[in-house]
Design an enzyme around this catalytic site. Structure first.
Site, short mmCIF file in Angstrom:
data_model
loop_
_atom_site.label_atom_id
_atom_site.label_comp_id
_atom_site.label_asym_id
_atom_site.label_seq_id
_atom_site.Cartn_x
_atom_site.Cartn_y
_atom_site.Cartn_z
N TYR A 106 51.54 -21.08 81.89
CA TYR A 106 51.56 -20.19 80.73
C TYR A 106 52.66 -20.62 79.77
O TYR A 106 53.70 -21.14 80.20
CB TYR A 106 51.82 -18.74 81.15
CG TYR A 106 50.62 -18.03 81.72
CD1 TYR A 106 49.73 -17.36 80.88
CD2 TYR A 106 50.36 -18.02 83.08
CE1 TYR A 106 48.62 -16.69 81.40
CE2 TYR A 106 49.26 -17.37 83.61
CZ TYR A 106 48.40 -16.70 82.75
OH TYR A 106 47.30 -16.05 83.27
N ASP A 137 45.08 -10.91 79.13
CA ASP A 137 45.16 -9.57 78.59
C ASP A 137 44.77 -9.50 77.13
O ASP A 137 44.70 -10.52 76.47
CB ASP A 137 46.63 -9.12 78.67
CG ASP A 137 46.77 -7.96 79.60
OD1 ASP A 137 45.80 -7.69 80.33
OD2 ASP A 137 47.84 -7.35 79.62
#
Lengths: 471, 471
Positions: free
Chosen positions: B213, B132
Site C-alpha cells: 500500500y 475502502d
C-alpha cells in the site's frame, strides 16, 4: 449513430433530473453540509457588528420574519473589494438569466445577508473583469457602496443626515470588518482577500490600468522556447478579431487591444527550461483589456505552435486583418487552467485583516492538499505503467476543446467564420443591436431586447467594449 | 448536427459530474474536495469481438431485449485480471447491500455485458484485496472464470463437451482480447491493465504472497526523518489490534499480521530529504495481509509522530497488547491518499495488449493533466498571498479525519475502545457471530444473519481473516 447520441442525451438528462431532485431533497432537509474544506456554509450564524438581527440571520429563514433593517441611519462607503475564487464549479463570474450558479450571485447573496448593501441596483457596483464558466480569479476587483460605521467621515464615506446619526458617532473607530463579514457567509471557493477605500466615482471597470491572466499547462512534448518566442508577437496594439469570439451581439465592434507583455515560462521561478514532460509552465499575458475568449484563443494558437503544427509567424498573419479579415475556424483552449491573476489600479490602498489572510491560506492549503495528492496518485500509476516497460506513450496535450483531428489542417487553409461586417448586419437586422454614437466617439451599438447574452445591465452601457474584458 | 449532439452530451456529462460532486460533498463528513477528472463515461459504444450484440450494448439497455447467449458451447478459462482504479468516486471496491456505487459492481456489469461470465455465482470469483470507500488501486487482482476461445485447451481452460465445439475449433488462435473488451465498457476511472492464465484453483485471495500500500502526503512541517525511523517499528510480526478497526463482526479474531517493510520517503526517486513544505512524500508498507483500516491507522500514528505530538516509541507501546490491550480512541488518516499499489503472486505470467496500455496511459494522462493544473492554480494563489508578505501561515497537515483538537491529548491518556473480548461477547450475544472451528484450527466465527457488514458472501468464509486484507 446520432440516434445513439440522442438516447445518451435522454439518459443523461434524466440522470441530471434525478440528481437535482436528490439535491433539492437534501436542501429542504437542510442538512448541515460541511464542505470538504471544512468550510461553513452560508447557513452558519452571521456575526455582524452593529446589526441587531445579524446574529440570528440564517439561510432559509423567511426575510419576512426579520425586522426591517434601516439603512438610512448608517453611513455608506465607496470601496473596492478584491476577490479570489475557484471558477471550476461555477458557470462564470457574471450573473446570467439562465443559471443561478455564478460567483456574482453568491457574492450578492453574501452582501445582502450581511446587510452591507440594500440592493444591487443602488450599490453603484462595477466589476473589473468578467470571467467565463470554469475560469478562476486570484484578483477580481469590484467597486461598490457598502454600509459603513464611519460617522465622522473618511475616503468615500457618505454620512447620513438623519438625526439618529450623531448618537452613534464613534470618531476614529475601526471600519466594519468587511473581509471577515463576507468570508463568513461566502462559499469556501470564493474568498474576499482585502478591501480599499475608494473616492466616490471610482470604477473597478473603467479605472483598471491593466489585467494579467495566467494559463497553466504541463510541458508534455511542447516546444516551450518556440511558444515563448511566438508569445512575444502578441505584444503591442493589434486587431485581435481573429483571436477572440467576436461579441458583436453585445456591441463589441472594435477589436484593437494592447498587450503590454506576453510570456511563456516555467512555474518554478528562475528555473532553466526543463526537459521533464511533467513539469508545469504558464502563459502569462498582461493587457489593458481583453476581448471575449481572447486569452483562450491566444493560448490555443500557442499550443498549435508548441506542437509544431503551426509556425510562430501564424500569429503575425492572424493579426494582419487586412490580409485575413475572417477568423479561421479553430477550437480555443479549455477553461479550467485560466486565472485572472491580477488587476492593477492606481490610488488604492488595500487593507488586509491579517487573521483573515491566514484563514484564506488554510482554505487554499486544504484545496491544494487534496489536489496535489490526487495528482500524485495518478502520477504513481503512470510511473508504474511506464516502468513496466514496452510502453512509450508520450504525454500529449489535452487542453484543446472539442475532439482531436487525426490529420491536422493548417489554420489558414480552414473554412472561415463570418466577417465582422456580416455579423453586424445580422444583428442589426434582427434588432439585437441599435447603432448609435458611443462614448469615445466611436460607432457603438446597444444591445436590443433580443440580445443573446445576458449580463448585468448596469455594466452594459457598451461602448467599444474595450474596457470590459471577458474571459 | 452530430457534433452538436456530442457537445450536448459533454455538457450534460459535466453537469452530471458537478451534481454528483455536490451530492458527494454533502454525503461525506471528511473534507473531500472533488475537482472531478473529466474522464468520459462508461456509455461509449461497445466494440467486442465474438459478441453479436456487443456493438449496440449500452448502459441502461434492457437485458430482456438481448438474444440469449449460449455459454455452454464456449470454453471457460480460469484467469487473473489486474485492475487499476481511482476510488475517489466510489463507496469502495466490494459490493455492498446499501449502495450500488462500488468498483466491483461496475466490474461485474462489464463482465456480464461482454458475456465473459454468465453470472457471478458460477464464476469462481476471488479478489485479492478489499479497498475502502475513497481508496484507489493500481494493482487490484481478481481470479475468475471467463469465456474463452481456446477450444484446443490451455492453462486453466475447460473445453466444452458439446458437439458444436469441434466446428468452432481454431487451434493456436489468440485468446479473446479480455483487456480491450472490458475497458470498452468500464468507466474511465476503472481500467483493466492485463490478465494472466491461471491454474484451476488459483485464488487471487489465498494465493497472494504480499500486498503493498502507498499513502501520499505533502511534507508541510512534518518531521519525515522521524516518521521514517518510526515506520521501521511496524516491521515484523505484531498484534495490530490497536492499529486497525477490529472487525469482530466479520469474524476477525486474530490480529497478528506480518509487515515485510515499512518506509517513508520522498516521491522523487533518490532525492535527499527536501525542505520544501510543498514536496510530496509517501508511506509505503508491504505486508502479507492487512486488517480493516490498518494502513490508515498506522498512517495516523505516523502523522502524530511527524507533528511531534507523539514520540516514535508510541508505536512499540501500541503493539504491546499485553500492556495496552485496549485501543485508545483516535481518528485515522483520510481515505483518498491511499492506494493498493501492488499485489504479488507466484506463477502468473501477465499478458498485456500493448495498444491497450497506451490507451490506459492516455486516460491517466488526461486525469493527471486536470489535477496537476488545478493544483498549480491553487499553488499560484498561495504563492500570491505569501509573496504579498505579512503572512506566515505554515502548511498544516489536513489528513486526519474528524475535527482538530486545540489541545492535543496523548494517545495513552485517552479513553479506550472496547476490548476484543468484550466485542466478541457482544456479537455472540446478538447472534451476529457463531463460534466454530476455523480453517487453520484457529477459533473462528461465521457471521450470523444479523451481521452489520455486507460483503460478497462467497468470499466470506472467514477464518482468521488473515488472508483478507481490508483497507
Amino acid at each position: 449513430m446520432s440516434e445513439d447520441l440522442v438516447n445518451r442525451i435522454k439518459e443523461l438528462e434524466s440522470e441530471v433530473e434525478r440528481l437535482k431532485t436528490e439535491l433539492r431533497k437534501r436542501d429542504t432537509a437542510d442538512q448541515a453540509c460541511t464542505e470538504r474544506n471544512g468550510g461553513s456554509k452560508p447557513s452558519v450564524t452571521v456575526d455582524i457588528e452593529g446589526q441587531e438581527d445579524g446574529g440570528s440571520a440564517r439561510k432559509g429563514k423567511k426575510r419576512g420574519k426579520e425586522r426591517p433593517f434601516d439603512f438610512s441611519v448608517h453611513p455608506r462607503r465607496h470601496v473596492a473589494l478584491r476577490l479570489a475564487y475557484l471558477g471550476w464549479e461555477y458557470k462564470g463570474f457574471a450573473v446570467q438569466e439562465n443559471t443561478d450558479n455564478t460567483v456574482e450571485a453568491r457574492l450578492f447573496e453574501a452582501l445582502l445577508k450581511t446587510k452591507l448593501i440594500q440592493d444591487r441596483q443602488s450599490s453603484s457596483y462595477h466589476r473589473c473583469g468578467r470571467t467565463d464558466k470554469g475560469v478562476s480569479a486570484f484578483s477580481q476587483v469590484i467597486s461598490i457602496d457598502l454600509r459603513s460605521n464611519q460617522f465622522s467621515g473618511g475616503i468615500g464615506v457618505i454620512v447620513p443626515t438623519a438625526d439618529g446619526a450623531s448618537v452613534k458617532s464613534k470618531p476614529n473607530s475601526e471600519e466594519l470588518p468587511y473581509v471577515k463579514m463576507l468570508n463568513r457567509v461566502l462559499p469556501q471557493d470564493i474568498r474576499v482577500l482585502d478591501w480599499s477605500p475608494a473616492e466616490t466615482g471610482f470604477s473597478a471597470r473603467f479605472d483598471c490600468q491593466s489585467r494579467t491572466y495566467r494559463y497553466y499547462f504541463p510541458l508534455g512534448s511542447l516546444d516551450v522556447s518556440l511558444m515563448a518566442e511566438a508569445a512575444k508577437r502578441y505584444e503591442g496594439t493589434h486587431d485581435f478579431r481573429n483571436l477572440c469570439k467576436m461579441d458583436v451581439g453585445n456591441g463589441v465592434l472594435q477589436f484593437q487591444r494592447t498587450i503590454l507583455s506576453a510570456s511563456v515560462h516555467s512555474v518554478q521561478p528562475c528555473q532553466a527550461v526543463s526537459a521533464d514532460p511533467y513539469d508545469l509552465y504558464v502563459f502569462e499575458v498582461k493587457g489593458l483589456a481583453f476581448l471575449y475568449h481572447q486569452v483562450r484563443c491566444m493560448m490555443a494558437v500557442l499550443l498549435l505552435i508548441g506542437q509544431k503544427l503551426e509556425a510562430p509567424d501564424i500569429i503575425d498573419q492572424l493579426l494582419e486583418v487586412e490580409k485575413n479579415p475572417r477568423k479561421p475556424q479553430y477550437s480555443m483552449a479549455v477553461d479550467y487552467p485560466l486565472v485572472l491573476y491580477a488587476c492593477h489600479f492606481d490610488g488604492l490602498s488595500w487593507r488586509r485583516e491579517a487573521e483573515e489572510v491566514g484563514l484564506v491560506l488554510n482554505t487554499l492549503h486544504q484545496h491544494w492538499t487534496q489536489n496535489v495528492i490526487k495528482t500524485q496518485v495518478l502520477r504513481g500509476m503512470i510511473q508504474g505503467l511506464q516502468s513496466s516497460g514496452e510502453v512509450s506513450t508520450p504525454l500529449q496535450c489535452w487542453l484543446m476543446e472539442g475532439t482531436r483531428q487525426r490529420n491536422y489542417r493548417p489554420l489558414l487553409e480552414r473554412p472561415c467564420c463570418e466577417s465582422l461586417e456580416a455579423r453586424i448586419e445580422h444583428y442589426v437586422k434582427r434588432g439585437r443591436l441599435e447603432r448609435e454614437e458611443g462614448e469615445n466617439g466611436e460607432e457603438a451599438l446597444h444591445r436590443g431586447k433580443r440580445s443573446k447574452h445576458s449580463h448585468n445591465p448596469s455594466s452594459q452601457t457598451v461602448a467599444s467594449g474595450a474596457t470590459q474584458p471577458a474571459q
